[in-house]
Motif scaffolding. Structure first.
Motif, mmCIF file in Angstrom:
data_model
loop_
_atom_site.group_PDB
_atom_site.id
_atom_site.type_symbol
_atom_site.label_atom_id
_atom_site.label_comp_id
_atom_site.label_asym_id
_atom_site.label_seq_id
_atom_site.Cartn_x
_atom_site.Cartn_y
_atom_site.Cartn_z
ATOM 1 N N GLU A 75 1.254 -6.618 44.777
ATOM 2 C CA GLU A 75 2.712 -6.717 44.824
ATOM 3 C C GLU A 75 3.250 -7.419 43.564
ATOM 4 N N ILE A 76 2.524 -8.448 43.104
ATOM 5 C CA ILE A 76 2.910 -9.123 41.854
ATOM 6 C C ILE A 76 2.992 -8.105 40.726
ATOM 7 N N CYS A 77 2.005 -7.229 40.678
ATOM 8 C CA CYS A 77 1.914 -6.258 39.576
ATOM 9 C C CYS A 77 3.099 -5.303 39.521
ATOM 10 N N THR A 78 3.857 -5.215 40.612
ATOM 11 C CA THR A 78 5.024 -4.326 40.608
ATOM 12 C C THR A 78 6.334 -5.111 40.428
ATOM 13 N N ALA A 102 11.418 -13.748 40.777
ATOM 14 C CA ALA A 102 12.583 -14.077 41.601
ATOM 15 C C ALA A 102 12.345 -13.767 43.075
ATOM 16 N N ALA A 103 11.529 -12.768 43.364
ATOM 17 C CA ALA A 103 11.277 -12.393 44.760
ATOM 18 C C ALA A 103 10.301 -13.355 45.439
ATOM 19 N N GLY A 104 9.718 -14.254 44.666
ATOM 20 C CA GLY A 104 8.824 -15.259 45.259
ATOM 21 C C GLY A 104 7.424 -14.764 45.579
ATOM 22 N N PRO A 118 2.384 -7.778 32.500
ATOM 23 C CA PRO A 118 1.065 -7.401 31.975
ATOM 24 C C PRO A 118 0.523 -6.056 32.467
ATOM 25 N N THR A 119 0.625 -5.803 33.757
ATOM 26 C CA THR A 119 0.061 -4.564 34.300
ATOM 27 C C THR A 119 0.727 -3.331 33.692
#
Ligand code: AVJ
Length: 339
Positions: A55-58, A221-223, A64-65
């Motif tokens: 989820e971080i990667c999106t 921002a989405a945490g 980076p991804t």
């Protein structure tokens, strides 16, 4: 799990199984008893943690991804053209193999077929990503190795004698950034020990850049990043019977320009007591006390050269994006000095 057409093109070699549970307990114990509390980021990736990382990667701030994918999409044919004989492709920690696709595609395009040897400790991750790749690429053979990186490479090296193919070892995603600089050299040096002169490493590495960009990338921002890091406390509660109150801890990411590293921590907001019955621990946290959770080191061009040299490699070629955010580095092993 494999569809009919994939049959016979997938094998999984199981390396020595690690006692993860034991390692986790030891790490949590020593980390919480230390004067400056810390935990090891390798335990962030349980099932929920792996999902949160994807989820971080999106997230829009986590570049980076996406940036690495765009570099690979553009230069994969050039990368694979630097190696004449058809190589085996090895990947360290393949995850979803989203970016590796570009390399696989270019290698099959050039040579007609490919042996892909992903090394990952998670058997499930290996099986899942192989299924998709085998379906997409009829010319692909996957020999997955469920092991730690070095162990996996040693397993492969034992067989490499019988194969004439050079090997392209992809280590993407700037995973090297989790190592302290000296440890990164040690680890790359150990990788080199299991390589032959014709082998190459393709290292994806995140570059030093503006602090604001980095602070946003590691505190979206989405945490999501906060949830990912806090998940380690969730895991301690679940697996070790701990009673961390998640509300007591606030996630903080801070880029230290001088160190060139983003430091990720959990800050205890008010005094609290945490019991971890499975470890026989009863730990006190003062207000403002922090637990160091993860580091993400960034590199300058000069630091990359030094890293390569100190680990026994020469930088053969590099590719990066227009904004100079991320770099793919092709490393050529150098003969041992004095040999
Ligand atoms: C998997 C180590 C490359 O440092 O960018 C991302 C891990 N942690 N956001 C990174 C991570 C929080 C990631 N690496």
């Amino acid at each position: 799990m494999m569809s009919g057409s994939s049959e016979g093109r997938f094998t999984l070699i199981q390396g020595p199984e690690m006692d993860t549970n034991r390692a986790f307990r030891d790490d949590v114990r020593s980390g919480l008893l230390a004067r400056s509390k810390r935990m090891s980021c390798r335990f962030l990736y349980d099932d929920r943690g792996s999902k949160l990382f994807e989820e971080i990667c999106t997230q829009p701030e986590y570049y980076p991804t996406r940036v690495e994918a765009s570099i690979l999409e553009r230069v994969a044919p050039k990368i694979v053209s630097t190696i004449d004989a058809p190589p085996h492709l090895i990947e360290l920690g393949s995850g979803s193999a989203e970016k590796t696709r570009f390399l696989i595609e270019a290698l099959i395009e050039r040579h007609g077929s490919l042996v892909f040897e992903p090394i990952d400790i998670s058997r499930a991750a290996l099986e899942e990503s192989a299924a998709g790749l085998l379906e997409q690429f009829p010319g692909l053979i996957v020999r997955a190795i469920a092991a730690e990186y070095i162990t996996g490479l040693e397993l492969l090296a034992q067989e490499a004698g019988s194969s004439e193919s050079p090997r392209l070892v992809a280590w993407l995603g700037s995973s090297i950034g989790n190592f302290e600089r000296r440890d990164a050299v040690t680890f790359l040096g150990a990788l080199r020990q299991s390589l032959l002169p014709a082998d190459r490493i393709l290292l994806g590495i995140d570059l030093r850049k503006d602090a604001a960009v980095l602070n946003a990338a590691y505190d979206d921002a989405a945490g999501t990043t906060g949830r990912f890091i806090k998940n380690l406390l969730v895991r301690i509660n679940r697996e070790l019977g701990g009673n961390f109150d998640l509300e007591c801890f606030r996630y903080q990411a801070r880029y230290d320009e001088e160190q060139g590293a983003v430091e990720m921590s959990l800050i205890c907001e008010r005094p609290c007591q945490v019991m971890i019955p499975e470890l026989g621990l009863d730990i006190h946290f003062t207000a403002g006390e922090s637990i160091h959770m993860e580091d993400s080191y960034k590199y300058s061009a000069t630091e990359i050269e030094a890293l390569a040299r100190d680990a026994g490699f020469l930088v053969q070629e590099c590719w990066e994006d227009d904004r100079h955010y991320f770099r793919e580095v092709l490393l050529e092993p150098q003969p041992e000095p004095g040999s």
